[in-house]
Design a protein around this motif. Structure first.
Motif, mmCIF file in Angstrom:
data_model
loop_
_atom_site.group_PDB
_atom_site.id
_atom_site.type_symbol
_atom_site.label_atom_id
_atom_site.label_comp_id
_atom_site.label_asym_id
_atom_site.label_seq_id
_atom_site.Cartn_x
_atom_site.Cartn_y
_atom_site.Cartn_z
ATOM 1 N N LYS A 242 -131.189 -77.886 -66.063
ATOM 2 C CA LYS A 242 -131.650 -76.908 -65.078
ATOM 3 C C LYS A 242 -131.954 -77.662 -63.782
ATOM 4 C CE LYS A 242 -131.568 -73.357 -67.867
ATOM 5 N NZ LYS A 242 -132.782 -72.612 -68.217
ATOM 6 N N LYS A 243 -131.241 -77.310 -62.725
ATOM 7 C CA LYS A 243 -131.410 -77.985 -61.442
ATOM 8 C C LYS A 243 -131.602 -76.952 -60.339
ATOM 9 C CE LYS A 243 -128.763 -82.181 -62.504
ATOM 10 N NZ LYS A 243 -129.949 -83.070 -62.450
ATOM 11 N N THR A 244 -132.519 -77.252 -59.443
ATOM 12 C CA THR A 244 -132.751 -76.381 -58.298
ATOM 13 C C THR A 244 -131.594 -76.520 -57.307
ATOM 14 O OG1 THR A 244 -133.957 -78.094 -57.074
ATOM 15 C CG2 THR A 244 -135.235 -76.684 -58.576
ATOM 16 N N PRO A 245 -131.408 -75.528 -56.431
ATOM 17 C CA PRO A 245 -130.353 -75.661 -55.414
ATOM 18 C C PRO A 245 -130.501 -76.922 -54.571
ATOM 19 C CG PRO A 245 -131.133 -73.395 -55.513
ATOM 20 C CD PRO A 245 -132.040 -74.194 -56.405
ATOM 21 N N GLU A 246 -131.732 -77.346 -54.322
ATOM 22 C CA GLU A 246 -131.943 -78.553 -53.527
ATOM 23 C C GLU A 246 -131.467 -79.795 -54.278
ATOM 24 O OE1 GLU A 246 -133.025 -80.883 -50.301
ATOM 25 O OE2 GLU A 246 -132.825 -78.709 -50.491
ATOM 26 N N ILE A 260 -118.717 -78.187 -52.767
ATOM 27 C CA ILE A 260 -118.232 -76.812 -52.743
ATOM 28 C C ILE A 260 -119.433 -75.879 -52.717
ATOM 29 C CG2 ILE A 260 -116.083 -77.334 -53.958
ATOM 30 C CD1 ILE A 260 -117.392 -76.332 -56.513
ATOM 31 N N GLU A 261 -119.173 -74.654 -52.329
ATOM 32 C CA GLU A 261 -120.247 -73.661 -52.267
ATOM 33 C C GLU A 261 -120.421 -73.021 -53.641
ATOM 34 O OE1 GLU A 261 -121.490 -69.629 -49.753
ATOM 35 O OE2 GLU A 261 -119.654 -70.745 -49.289
ATOM 36 N N LEU A 262 -121.632 -73.091 -54.160
ATOM 37 C CA LEU A 262 -121.916 -72.525 -55.469
ATOM 38 C C LEU A 262 -122.460 -71.106 -55.330
ATOM 39 C CD1 LEU A 262 -123.640 -75.500 -57.334
ATOM 40 C CD2 LEU A 262 -121.280 -74.730 -57.532
ATOM 41 N N PRO A 263 -122.209 -70.264 -56.313
ATOM 42 C CA PRO A 263 -122.796 -68.920 -56.278
ATOM 43 C C PRO A 263 -124.301 -68.990 -56.498
ATOM 44 C CG PRO A 263 -121.693 -69.295 -58.364
ATOM 45 C CD PRO A 263 -121.375 -70.482 -57.506
ATOM 46 N N ALA A 264 -124.964 -67.890 -56.250
ATOM 47 C CA ALA A 264 -126.410 -67.843 -56.458
ATOM 48 C C ALA A 264 -126.731 -68.089 -57.925
ATOM 49 C CB ALA A 264 -126.958 -66.491 -56.004
ATOM 50 N N ALA A 265 -127.829 -68.784 -58.157
ATOM 51 C CA ALA A 265 -128.229 -69.095 -59.526
ATOM 52 C C ALA A 265 -128.615 -67.822 -60.266
ATOM 53 C CB ALA A 265 -129.398 -70.072 -59.522
ATOM 54 N N THR A 266 -128.275 -67.765 -61.536
ATOM 55 C CA THR A 266 -128.641 -66.635 -62.387
ATOM 56 C C THR A 266 -129.602 -67.116 -63.466
ATOM 57 O OG1 THR A 266 -126.705 -67.030 -63.807
ATOM 58 C CG2 THR A 266 -126.459 -65.453 -62.000
ATOM 59 N N ARG A 267 -130.522 -66.265 -63.834
ATOM 60 C CA ARG A 267 -131.534 -66.632 -64.820
ATOM 61 C C ARG A 267 -130.901 -66.742 -66.202
ATOM 62 N NH1 ARG A 267 -136.813 -67.222 -65.244
ATOM 63 N NH2 ARG A 267 -137.973 -66.517 -67.060
ATOM 64 N N ASP A 268 -131.132 -67.861 -66.860
ATOM 65 C CA ASP A 268 -130.568 -68.114 -68.187
ATOM 66 C C ASP A 268 -131.684 -68.678 -69.064
ATOM 67 O OD1 ASP A 268 -128.694 -68.442 -70.262
ATOM 68 O OD2 ASP A 268 -128.376 -70.535 -69.697
ATOM 69 N N VAL A 269 -132.322 -67.811 -69.839
ATOM 70 C CA VAL A 269 -133.466 -68.192 -70.660
ATOM 71 C C VAL A 269 -133.115 -67.957 -72.122
ATOM 72 C CG1 VAL A 269 -135.911 -67.824 -71.130
ATOM 73 C CG2 VAL A 269 -135.042 -67.558 -68.812
ATOM 74 N N PHE A 286 -138.001 -64.881 -62.004
ATOM 75 C CA PHE A 286 -136.833 -65.600 -61.490
ATOM 76 C C PHE A 286 -137.124 -66.227 -60.132
ATOM 77 C CE2 PHE A 286 -132.842 -65.620 -59.018
ATOM 78 C CZ PHE A 286 -132.151 -66.550 -59.772
ATOM 79 N N SER A 287 -137.970 -65.580 -59.332
ATOM 80 C CA SER A 287 -138.302 -66.146 -58.025
ATOM 81 C C SER A 287 -139.069 -67.450 -58.164
ATOM 82 C CB SER A 287 -139.121 -65.143 -57.210
ATOM 83 O OG SER A 287 -140.319 -64.804 -57.901
ATOM 84 N N ASP A 288 -139.757 -67.623 -59.301
ATOM 85 C CA ASP A 288 -140.478 -68.870 -59.535
ATOM 86 C C ASP A 288 -139.559 -69.973 -60.052
ATOM 87 O OD1 ASP A 288 -142.814 -67.571 -58.831
ATOM 88 O OD2 ASP A 288 -143.234 -66.952 -60.896
ATOM 89 N N ASP A 289 -138.405 -69.605 -60.558
ATOM 90 C CA ASP A 289 -137.529 -70.588 -61.195
ATOM 91 C C ASP A 289 -136.066 -70.295 -60.863
ATOM 92 O OD1 ASP A 289 -136.668 -72.679 -62.772
ATOM 93 O OD2 ASP A 289 -136.696 -71.512 -64.627
ATOM 94 N N PRO A 290 -135.664 -70.432 -59.595
ATOM 95 C CA PRO A 290 -134.269 -70.136 -59.219
ATOM 96 C C PRO A 290 -133.361 -71.345 -59.443
ATOM 97 C CG PRO A 290 -135.517 -70.679 -57.266
ATOM 98 C CD PRO A 290 -136.468 -70.825 -58.434
ATOM 99 N N ARG A 291 -133.247 -71.778 -60.672
ATOM 100 C CA ARG A 291 -132.485 -72.988 -60.963
ATOM 101 C C ARG A 291 -131.097 -72.657 -61.496
ATOM 102 N NH1 ARG A 291 -136.247 -76.446 -64.847
ATOM 103 N NH2 ARG A 291 -136.391 -74.404 -65.860
ATOM 104 N N HIS A 292 -130.169 -73.557 -61.196
ATOM 105 C CA HIS A 292 -128.819 -73.451 -61.733
ATOM 106 C C HIS A 292 -128.800 -74.013 -63.154
ATOM 107 C CE1 HIS A 292 -126.632 -72.343 -58.018
ATOM 108 N NE2 HIS A 292 -127.565 -73.049 -57.410
ATOM 109 N N THR A 293 -128.034 -73.373 -64.010
ATOM 110 C CA THR A 293 -127.809 -73.898 -65.355
ATOM 111 C C THR A 293 -126.536 -74.731 -65.322
ATOM 112 O OG1 THR A 293 -128.885 -71.985 -66.381
ATOM 113 C CG2 THR A 293 -127.461 -73.325 -67.776
ATOM 114 N N ILE A 294 -126.702 -76.037 -65.424
ATOM 115 C CA ILE A 294 -125.588 -76.975 -65.334
ATOM 116 C C ILE A 294 -125.252 -77.474 -66.737
ATOM 117 C CG2 ILE A 294 -124.738 -79.076 -64.264
ATOM 118 C CD1 ILE A 294 -125.386 -76.916 -62.260
ATOM 119 N N LEU A 295 -123.994 -77.356 -67.107
ATOM 120 C CA LEU A 295 -123.527 -77.829 -68.410
ATOM 121 C C LEU A 295 -122.799 -79.151 -68.216
ATOM 122 C CD1 LEU A 295 -122.071 -74.488 -69.849
ATOM 123 C CD2 LEU A 295 -124.417 -75.350 -69.998
ATOM 124 N N GLU A 296 -123.394 -80.216 -68.713
ATOM 125 C CA GLU A 296 -122.742 -81.525 -68.681
ATOM 126 C C GLU A 296 -122.128 -81.757 -70.056
ATOM 127 O OE1 GLU A 296 -124.442 -85.333 -66.757
ATOM 128 O OE2 GLU A 296 -124.633 -85.661 -68.919
#
Length: 325
Positions: A242-246, A260-269, A286-296
């Protein structure tokens, strides 16, 4: 001497009007992808923004920069399907883990059975066992002098002994002084290890902090393909980050990820995360946790040319995908 009238070009060769080729029409599909420079009479045209394949691509290069977008989308879609299948295959373990957290005695339940107001308290015996395990393991794995101990293989010599001492001192200094997150991550890992049954450490060089990082990866965030006996021989395993846009932007600027430009993060809990929040008594929005779900994903792949194997054997790669994209 005679002076004759010079011949005109039309007298030498006459071309019928109908034999001339039709005018050539040039259609520019994407004007922004074409650049024409004619300052010195020359013309330079650039199509698209995909860099050309370099014959000397280094081992740690980002191959996504050299693969077409449609092929990248196909690879990402297939990998996300595999990830969903792998996560679903361990559903029974996740359910048992969630039920086990109810037995820690960290929450008082209001019950109506067998009667209203019946006691909903669990004895904190399991929590006590977890805390004792964590304390004893911390003393063994992270003593005051540092966790590193050297071992000399073969015949003992003065040179080998002194070298081993230097290595031991340097690594202990690195872990205890230069890696402040090492102890915190170790404590978290040893607390969750007896509850989940598995825990993982990920040690890597962080391009942002420019130093080694030791990160605790809980069992619910490491999804292994079904039937794998260990990570070394597993056809794929995925670290869910889980990574923030920053944080993503910093890695893009650093060149670690594609720019590249990424789409807005979606909540994945997941259900396990919801259980954590329930035990902690928090309900993040979601406003408290607008993180991207990154799959490595560490996976064996047969990439398209020119990165394919001549024998068609799938080779090991690390593929990072934004789940919401």
């Amino acid at each position: 001497m005679a002076v004759e009238k010079p011949m005109e070009p039309s007298d030498i060769l006459e071309t019928p009007e109908e034999s001339l080729a039709p005018d050539l029409t040039v259609v520019v599909e994407d004007p922004e992808a074409v650049e024409v420079e004619m300052d010195d009479g020359s013309v330079v045209i650039e199509f698209g923004d995909t860099p050309e394949m370099d014959e000397n691509v280094s081992h740690d290069s980002n191959l996504a920069e050299y693969i077409e977008d449609d092929e990248l989308e196909e690879i990402a879609s297939e990998l996300i399907e595999h990830f969903a299948s792998d996560r679903e295959s361990r559903g029974e373990w996740a359910s048992a883990y969630i039920k086990g957290m109810d037995l820690l005695g960290m929450k008082v339940e209001e019950r109506t059975e067998p009667w209203n107001g019946a006691s909903g308290v669990y004895h904190p015996m399991m929590t006590e066992a977890v805390v004792k395990f964590q304390a004893q393991a911390m003393g063994e794995l992270l003593p005051a002098a540092g966790p590193v101990r050297s071992k000399i293989v073969g015949k003992m010599t003065t040179e080998k002994f002194e070298q081993a001492q230097r290595v031991e001192t340097e690594l202990n200094y690195l872990i205890t002084e230069k890696m402040p997150d090492y102890r915190d991550e170790m404590e978290q890992m040893l607390f969750k290890l007896p509850m989940a049954g598995s825990a993982f450490k990920k040690i890597y060089f962080d391009p942002i902090t420019e130093r080694p990082v030791s990160q605790f990866v809980p069992a619910e965030d490491l999804v292994v393909s079904y039937g794998a006996s260990n990570l070394r021989t597993a056809p794929r395993f995925t670290h869910v980050m889980k990574k923030t846009p920053e944080e993503v932007l910093k890695l893009q600027v650093n060149g670690f990820y594609r720019d590249i430009e990424l789409p807005a993060a979606t909540r994945d809990v997941t259900d396990i995360e919801e259980k954590y929040n329930e035990l902690e008594g928090s309900e993040p929005t979601f406003s408290d946790d607008p993180r991207h779900t990154i799959l490595e994903m560490h996976v064996d792949l047969d990439l398209p040319e020119p990165f394919d194997d001549v024998d068609g054997v799938a080779l090991p790669y690390v593929v990072t995908v934004d789940k919401s994209s």
